[in-house]
Design a protein around this motif. Structure first.
Motif, PDB file in Angstrom:
ATOM      1  N   LYS A 147      26.383  42.200  38.781  1.00  0.00           N
ATOM      2  CA  LYS A 147      27.668  42.814  38.425  1.00  0.00           C
ATOM      3  C   LYS A 147      27.732  43.127  36.932  1.00  0.00           C
ATOM      4  N   ALA A 148      27.160  42.249  36.123  1.00  0.00           N
ATOM      5  CA  ALA A 148      27.143  42.508  34.677  1.00  0.00           C
ATOM      6  C   ALA A 148      26.318  43.750  34.366  1.00  0.00           C
ATOM      7  N   LEU A 149      25.186  43.923  35.050  1.00  0.00           N
ATOM      8  CA  LEU A 149      24.354  45.099  34.813  1.00  0.00           C
ATOM      9  C   LEU A 149      25.031  46.361  35.324  1.00  0.00           C
ATOM     10  N   GLU A 150      25.872  46.228  36.349  1.00  0.00           N
ATOM     11  CA  GLU A 150      26.622  47.369  36.860  1.00  0.00           C
ATOM     12  C   GLU A 150      27.852  47.676  36.012  1.00  0.00           C
ATOM     13  N   GLY A 151      28.212  46.748  35.132  1.00  0.00           N
ATOM     14  CA  GLY A 151      29.378  46.939  34.272  1.00  0.00           C
ATOM     15  C   GLY A 151      30.697  46.718  34.969  1.00  0.00           C
ATOM     16  N   VAL A 152      30.710  45.864  36.007  1.00  0.00           N
ATOM     17  CA  VAL A 152      31.941  45.691  36.783  1.00  0.00           C
ATOM     18  C   VAL A 152      32.536  44.289  36.644  1.00  0.00           C
ATOM     19  N   ILE A 153      32.035  43.469  35.715  1.00  0.00           N
ATOM     20  CA  ILE A 153      32.685  42.178  35.491  1.00  0.00           C
ATOM     21  C   ILE A 153      33.683  42.330  34.353  1.00  0.00           C
ATOM     22  N   SER A 154      34.665  41.446  34.324  1.00  0.00           N
ATOM     23  CA  SER A 154      35.666  41.463  33.250  1.00  0.00           C
ATOM     24  C   SER A 154      35.244  40.484  32.165  1.00  0.00           C
ATOM     25  N   TRP A 155      35.516  40.856  30.928  1.00  0.00           N
ATOM     26  CA  TRP A 155      35.200  40.029  29.768  1.00  0.00           C
ATOM     27  C   TRP A 155      36.531  39.584  29.163  1.00  0.00           C
ATOM     28  N   ALA A 156      36.790  38.271  29.210  1.00  0.00           N
ATOM     29  CA  ALA A 156      38.095  37.757  28.801  1.00  0.00           C
ATOM     30  C   ALA A 156      38.334  37.882  27.304  1.00  0.00           C
ATOM     31  N   GLY A 157      37.301  37.963  26.535  1.00  0.00           N
ATOM     32  CA  GLY A 157      37.485  38.109  25.098  1.00  0.00           C
ATOM     33  C   GLY A 157      36.930  36.945  24.318  1.00  0.00           C
ATOM     34  N   ARG A 162      22.754  35.134  40.708  1.00  0.00           N
ATOM     35  CA  ARG A 162      22.245  36.503  40.871  1.00  0.00           C
ATOM     36  C   ARG A 162      23.388  37.514  40.966  1.00  0.00           C
ATOM     37  N   GLY A 163      24.418  37.183  41.730  1.00  0.00           N
ATOM     38  CA  GLY A 163      25.525  38.112  41.898  1.00  0.00           C
ATOM     39  C   GLY A 163      26.207  38.437  40.592  1.00  0.00           C
ATOM     40  N   LEU A 164      26.414  37.446  39.752  1.00  0.00           N
ATOM     41  CA  LEU A 164      27.044  37.669  38.458  1.00  0.00           C
ATOM     42  C   LEU A 164      26.185  38.567  37.588  1.00  0.00           C
ATOM     43  N   LEU A 165      24.886  38.327  37.569  1.00  0.00           N
ATOM     44  CA  LEU A 165      23.995  39.130  36.743  1.00  0.00           C
ATOM     45  C   LEU A 165      23.999  40.587  37.199  1.00  0.00           C
ATOM     46  N   GLU A 182      18.561  32.328  31.928  1.00  0.00           N
ATOM     47  CA  GLU A 182      19.182  32.259  30.612  1.00  0.00           C
ATOM     48  C   GLU A 182      20.209  33.374  30.440  1.00  0.00           C
ATOM     49  N   VAL A 183      19.828  34.588  30.811  1.00  0.00           N
ATOM     50  CA  VAL A 183      20.750  35.715  30.682  1.00  0.00           C
ATOM     51  C   VAL A 183      21.998  35.470  31.531  1.00  0.00           C
ATOM     52  N   SER A 184      21.814  35.017  32.758  1.00  0.00           N
ATOM     53  CA  SER A 184      22.955  34.781  33.652  1.00  0.00           C
ATOM     54  C   SER A 184      23.895  33.728  33.092  1.00  0.00           C
ATOM     55  N   ILE A 185      23.329  32.635  32.587  1.00  0.00           N
ATOM     56  CA  ILE A 185      24.144  31.534  32.053  1.00  0.00           C
ATOM     57  C   ILE A 185      24.966  32.006  30.859  1.00  0.00           C
ATOM     58  N   TYR A 186      24.332  32.715  29.943  1.00  0.00           N
ATOM     59  CA  TYR A 186      25.041  33.120  28.739  1.00  0.00           C
ATOM     60  C   TYR A 186      26.073  34.213  29.030  1.00  0.00           C
ATOM     61  N   VAL A 187      25.791  35.068  29.996  1.00  0.00           N
ATOM     62  CA  VAL A 187      26.812  36.030  30.409  1.00  0.00           C
ATOM     63  C   VAL A 187      28.027  35.289  30.939  1.00  0.00           C
ATOM     64  N   GLN A 203      29.013  27.077  39.792  1.00  0.00           N
ATOM     65  CA  GLN A 203      29.511  26.940  41.159  1.00  0.00           C
ATOM     66  C   GLN A 203      30.695  25.991  41.270  1.00  0.00           C
ATOM     67  N   GLY A 204      31.285  25.631  40.145  1.00  0.00           N
ATOM     68  CA  GLY A 204      32.432  24.741  40.167  1.00  0.00           C
ATOM     69  C   GLY A 204      32.060  23.310  39.840  1.00  0.00           C
ATOM     70  N   SER A 205      33.049  22.546  39.354  1.00  0.00           N
ATOM     71  CA  SER A 205      32.769  21.196  38.864  1.00  0.00           C
ATOM     72  C   SER A 205      32.367  20.231  39.972  1.00  0.00           C
ATOM     73  N   GLN A 206      32.929  20.369  41.174  1.00  0.00           N
ATOM     74  CA  GLN A 206      32.578  19.448  42.251  1.00  0.00           C
ATOM     75  C   GLN A 206      31.130  19.622  42.668  1.00  0.00           C
ATOM     76  N   ALA A 207      30.688  20.873  42.831  1.00  0.00           N
ATOM     77  CA  ALA A 207      29.290  21.127  43.177  1.00  0.00           C
ATOM     78  C   ALA A 207      28.371  20.650  42.056  1.00  0.00           C
ATOM     79  N   ALA A 208      28.784  20.864  40.810  1.00  0.00           N
ATOM     80  CA  ALA A 208      27.985  20.417  39.673  1.00  0.00           C
ATOM     81  C   ALA A 208      27.869  18.900  39.653  1.00  0.00           C
ATOM     82  N   LEU A 209      28.950  18.207  39.968  1.00  0.00           N
ATOM     83  CA  LEU A 209      28.931  16.743  39.992  1.00  0.00           C
ATOM     84  C   LEU A 209      27.993  16.232  41.074  1.00  0.00           C
ATOM     85  N   ARG A 210      28.043  16.834  42.252  1.00  0.00           N
ATOM     86  CA  ARG A 210      27.139  16.408  43.333  1.00  0.00           C
ATOM     87  C   ARG A 210      25.682  16.619  42.929  1.00  0.00           C
ATOM     88  N   GLY A 211      25.403  17.766  42.330  1.00  0.00           N
ATOM     89  CA  GLY A 211      24.040  18.043  41.905  1.00  0.00           C
ATOM     90  C   GLY A 211      23.568  17.099  40.816  1.00  0.00           C
TER      91      GLY A 211
END
Length: 333
Positions: A167-177, A162-165, A289-294, A62-70
């Motif tokens: 989209k990954a299952l739908e095959g609509v996210i981009s993979w930078a390489g 959840r949204g990222l996971l 775990e799956v979401s994080i590693y994706v 969720q971004g570094s600022q949100a991570a820092l607050r958490g």
């Protein structure tokens, strides 16, 4: 993490340690744990501290600022559990001279300082004996009885990405390489139907938990053996960045193995764990775990020991979720 981050300047790290009054004569990178980076700082009088550097960009998606607050809320909570609630098994961060438990280390990282404890650390998947499980359950029951410090984060059972996971299952996210991008995409594509079924099961269990209206408690979040230190005849708990208010089963699912474990916790904690909530949090662990590693593998990355460990983690989580016999893992070395 086993790989030392090249963009962390140890000179800057030493300057930030001055906020704790630590004049570090030496800094040694400690390749332990998974997720954060660690150093052992020592001064010229032989005193030592355990220094944790969190990568905010990898914390919660969720971004570094949100991570820092958490992270600040979590570290403040751990400090309060140790100092105000007098829980001596909580290995909590030390406060800097300004009272803060966390300080920035450049734009990407945040630093916390812990007492150096000469204990014996466990491994994440290390099996515990019934006696050892009982000792951990007693600590969790004591933790769950505490009045939550004001800083305690309120956690919800829903998946953080959840949204990222989806989209990954739908095959609509981009993979930078990177070396694990295409294998990860292929793995998810082949197991997508099974993973969607587990998401449906997860949603049903979350609904049941909400309808139960059970009071939340202070939970550690990851009380597995890798976050336990044995000190003589007792355990200490480390890595409190996941602390938060939640159902007690958030902690219990990874510890209980037998009916006797449930009975022991019920006697010490005052209520019997709920079977569906245990299933929920066991399922949630693997889906997270799956979401994080994706999220890691869709971004630019290189081959490293940590990324190879992450790949093994992704494959293992997907195999558990889809309930198939483990397939021969792809060799990417």
């Amino acid at each position: 993490m086993r790989d030392r981050p090249e963009d962390v300047d140890e000179g800057e790290l030493s300057r930030v340690l001055d906020k704790w009054g630590i004049g570090a004569a030496s800094l040694a990178y400690a390749p332990v744990g998974f997720g954060d980076h660690h150093w052992i700082a020592a001064d010229d009088r032989g005193r030592k501290w355990f220094v944790t550097v969190a990568d905010l960009e990898l914390k919660n998606g969720q971004g570094s600022q949100a991570a820092l607050r958490g992270l600040r809320k979590a570290m403040d909570t751990a400090a309060a559990l140790r100092d105000q609630e007098k829980l001596d098994f909580v290995v909590a961060p030390l406060r800097a001279a300004d009272g803060e438990t966390v300080h920035r280390l450049g734009p990407r990282y945040a630093l916390s300082v812990f007492p150096f404890v000469e204990g014996v650390a466990g491994d994440f998947d290390q099996p515990l004996t019934p006696q050892e499980r009982g000792a951990v359950l007693d600590l969790l029951a004591e933790l769950h009885r505490q009045t939550p410090p004001a800083s305690t984060p309120v956690l919800h059972a829903e998946l953080s990405m959840r949204g990222l996971l989806e989209k990954a299952l739908e095959g609509v996210i981009s993979w930078a390489g990177g070396p694990f991008a295409e294998p990860a995409r292929t793995l998810l594509s082949g197991r997508a139907p099974g993973l969607r079924q587990r998401l449906e099961e997860f949603d049903r269990l979350v609904k049941e938990l909400k309808e139960s209206h059970r009071a939340p408690v202070v939970t550690h979040g990851e009380p597995h053996p890798g976050n336990l230190l044995r000190l003589e005849d007792r355990y200490l708990m480390v890595d409190w960045d996941t602390v938060g208010l939640a159902s007690p089963e958030r902690d219990l699912w990874s510890v209980v193995r037998e009916p006797e474990d449930l009975a022991r916790y019920a006697k010490a904690g005052g209520r019997m764990p709920d079977a569906s909530a245990l299933t929920l949090y066991r399922l949630r662990w693997d889906l997270e775990e799956v979401s994080i590693y994706v999220d890691w593998f869709r971004a630019p990355h290189d081959r490293s020991l940590d990324m190879e460990q992450a790949w093994d983690g992704l494959v293992g989580a997907v195999e558990r979720l889809t309930d198939k016999a483990p397939e021969k893992r792809q060799t990417l070395r």
